[in-house]
Enzyme design. Structure first.
Site, short mmCIF file in Angstrom:
data_model
loop_
_atom_site.label_atom_id
_atom_site.label_comp_id
_atom_site.label_asym_id
_atom_site.label_seq_id
_atom_site.Cartn_x
_atom_site.Cartn_y
_atom_site.Cartn_z
N GLU A 4 5.19 -3.92 6.16
CA GLU A 4 5.71 -2.82 5.75
C GLU A 4 4.38 -1.46 5.15
OE1 GLU A 4 6.78 -4.20 1.87
OE2 GLU A 4 7.24 -2.43 1.08
N ASP A 14 5.52 -6.93 0.63
CA ASP A 14 5.36 -7.24 -0.41
C ASP A 14 6.34 -8.07 -1.25
OD1 ASP A 14 3.87 -3.83 -0.83
OD2 ASP A 14 3.08 -5.68 0.11
N ASP A 69 7.88 -7.51 -3.87
CA ASP A 69 8.78 -6.88 -4.69
C ASP A 69 10.07 -6.39 -4.26
OD1 ASP A 69 6.78 -3.75 -3.99
OD2 ASP A 69 8.37 -4.80 -2.94
N ASP A 102 11.38 -3.59 -3.04
CA ASP A 102 11.42 -3.08 -1.74
C ASP A 102 11.06 -3.76 -0.54
OD1 ASP A 102 10.02 0.20 -2.97
OD2 ASP A 102 12.15 -0.68 -2.55
#
Ligand code: TTJ
Length: 635
Positions: A424, A497, A499, A501
């Site tokens: 990403e 990641d 997280d 997102d």
């Protein structure tokens, strides 16, 4: 006891011994799947009694000791002496191995009349099994241990119930992987059995936790309600569930379908209540009938002109949820996993019943017919546009730079050895490019979030640069063009990641793969990378933890004083050595393989629709119901 052990008894034990020696022959495997098949083998018998019209309720319980109890209110397994065996009928059912076992002699058992053959297999593979036949006001009970009769059928006191009660504990000597039942696996299959056996009420109760968990499945509408359930979070194009049922020779046919506004086709087919993920002749008959009828109807109503190209089956089935369920006495199964129906007579049986009843339905419901044909015409146009777009893709993809600008290819061209990381953003892309092994690891950085394909048709997604780049990089093409033999990489690794997102991008990618390249997942090529959540440093030692539990474990090992703990927010925070050794090095990394279990395939479609579809309410409910399972959520 010696008097009991005549030649017959020894022969009986030899039969069950054979099951214990090669359980896979009878229940497919001794993994978690085989364990749960024990329950289905027992419940199938009660379903047969329901199909015979004598049982209306089946209660399945998971007991505290992880044994299973199945009780039905049928006539009760016969307790009279079976003259051939010289034993009570119920003892024959549980101790004599019958031909026609699931993987043993020939095809599956037949539902609707001939009783299942699985009971003696379950008994052989159980540490113990007890059966109580409630009939004539008496509990007639017998107990077996690893298939061995512990005492003759006995009067175990009074009862005011009529039916059959079976309790068994799987043998951990056989099921070495696990003997723990999973509620959701049983829930899915029992709900499916209830949909397929209209009117029968099936309950599942779990007594293992403090808080008892219970579900009840009861569908008077049978497979019509199954279609409604599968379409529950989609937008139906018309209110009716189109339903055809009939008998042709000794084949019973039931078909139900309804279109929704999505672009995916969801057809699930069954033979004698058993799922056939590879389809077969019953599904073929259904598809032929649909294509013929809707082309005739569209021409007859001038929705398409005689000179127009005919509607293809896939155009008509776009957005269609369908259940095809037939019952046939001697099913022949083919295909890789023996889950494809081979009986050619099923083609004609399904085709003729659908032909006559669907034609009648369309005459009675012209507005529904028109709606379906219009959607099919749009699908045909999109397919044409997609074909042209694919031509462009083919032309463009020959110019490497054009579509693959962002791809950092690997030098080894052997797909078996190559893997591609989808990352990403350019910063993570940069770190991954510097950390990787250039020979076998390609890197494809994506610019932020990709298109949510759940709401897009194929012509639209072929206009999306990120999607096109992936299709070109993988080499397989998509949808009907898809050819797994052209895959350029053995592993497609989503590395985002840790997280919110990152999780969202992974979900968008999985939606794209599931809707347009499902074989990539089904054949086990799709993985999720597992970057570490924490870096723990104490003096010179550096350790990594991939979960909160693991962080605890590490801190217990190295001591909780004088150490620094870094919570990684993204791949970009790691230098290339760290990224390599924690997440990319095949020798040290952890990868999670994305799998679809064929037995619960219909649930996967419902979940993607719920999570990625247009309706907000069902998504909110899903998130609320599952939020308790989420850890490390950083807002
Ligand atoms: C057979 O024909 C006459 C009497 O009823 C039929 C029969 O066997 N019924 C029946 C079997 N009901 N339920 C079962 C059954 C239930 C469980 C839970 C397990 C097994 C092996 C059979």
């Amino acid at each position: 006891m010696s008097a009991e052990y005549g030649a017959d008894q020894i022969q009986i034990l030899e039969g069950l011994e054979a099951v214990r020696k090669r359980p896979g022959m009878y229940i497919g495997s001794t993994s978690v799947k085989g364990l749960h098949h024990l329950v289905y083998e027992i419940v199938d018998n009660s379903i047969d009694e329901a199909l015979a019209g004598f049982c209306t309720e089946i209660n399945v319980s998971i007991n505290k000791d992880n044994s299973i109890t199945v009780i039905d209110n049928g006539r009760g397994i016969p307790i009279g002496i079976n003259h051939k065996a010289g034993l009570p009928g119920v003892e024959v059912v549980f101790t004599i191995l019958h031909a026609g076992g699931k993987f043993g002699g020939g095809g599956y058992k037949v539902s609707g009349g001939l009783h299942g053959v699985g009971a003696s297999v379950v008994n052989a593979l159980s540490e113990w099994l007890e059966v109580v036949v409630h009939v004539d006001g008496i509990r007639h009970k017998q107990r077996y241990e690893r298939g061995k009769v512990m005492y003759p059928l006995k009067d175990d006191g009074p009862t005011d119930f009529v039916g059959t009660e079976v309790t068994f504990l799987p043998d951990k000597v056989i099921f070495t992987e696990t003997t723990r039942f999973e509620y959701d696996i049983l829930k899915h299959r029992l709900r499916e059995m209830a949909f397929l056996t209209k009117g029968v009420k099936i309950t599942l109760t779990d007594y293992r936790e403090e808080k008892v968990r219970k579900d009840t499945f009861h569908y008077e509408g049978g497979i019509k309600e199954y279609v409604t359930y599968l379409n529950k979070n989609k937008e139906a194009l018309y209110d009716n569930i189109i339903y055809c049922e009939g008998v042709k020779g000794d084949i019973q046919v039931e078909v139900a379908f309804q279109h929704n506004d999505s672009y995916s086709e969801n057809c699930y087919s069954f033979v004698n209540n058993i799922t056939t993920p590879e389809g077969g002749t019953h599904l073929t008959g259904f598809k032929i009938a649909l294509t013929n009828i809707f082309n005739d109807y569209a021409r007859g109503k001038k929705i398409i002109k005689d000179s127009d190209p005919k509607l293809e089956g896939e155009d008509i089935r776009e957005g269609m949820t369908a259940i095809i369920s037939i019952k046939i006495p001697e099913p022949q199964f083919e295909g890789q996993t023996k889950q494809k129906l081979g009986n050619s007579e099923a083609i004609g049986a399904v085709q003729s019943i659908v032909n006559e009843q669907l034609t009648y339905f369309l005459e009675q419901n012209p507005n529904v017919g028109k709606t379906i044909c219009e959607k099919a015409v749009n699908a045909q146009r999109a397919r044409e546009a997609a074909r042209k777009a694919r031509e462009t893709v083919r032309k463009k993809s020959t110019l490497e730079g054009g579509l693959l600008g962002k791809l950092a290819p690997c030098t080894d061209k052997d797909p078996e050895k190559s893997e591609i990381f989808i990352v990403e953003g350019d910063s993570a892309g940069g770190s991954a490019k510097s950390a990787r092994n250039r020979a076998t690891q390609a890197i494809l950085p994506l610019r932020g979030k990709i298109l949510n394909v759940e709401k897009s048709r194929i012509d639209k997604i072929l206009g999306n640069a990120e999607i096109l780049t992936m299709i070109t990089a993988f080499g397989t093409g998509i949808h009907d063009d898809f050819d797994i033999s052209k895959l350029n990489y053995n592993k497609i690794i989503i590395m985002t990641d840790a997280d919110v997102d990152g999780a969202h991008i992974s979900t968008l990618l999985l939606t794209f793969f599931y809707r347009f390249m499902p074989e990539l997942i089904k054949q086990g090529h799709v993985y999720l990378a597992m970057p570490p959540l924490y870096k723990i440093a104490k003096g010179k030692t550096v350790r990594y933890a991939y979960s909160d539990d693991e962080l605890d474990k590490v801190l217990n090992e190295i001591g909780r004083e004088n150490n620094t703990i870094q919570r990684y927010k993204g791949l970009g925070e790691m230098d290339k050595e760290q990224l390599w050794e924690t997440t990319m090095d095949p020798e040290q990394r952890i990868l999670r393989r994305v799998v679809i279990d064929e037995e619960t395939a219909s649930e996967v479609d419902v979940t993607f629709t719920t999570l990625m579809g247009e309706k907000v309410e069902p998504r909110r409910e899903f998130i609320e119901a599952n939020a308790k399972y989420v850890k490390n959520l950083d807002i």
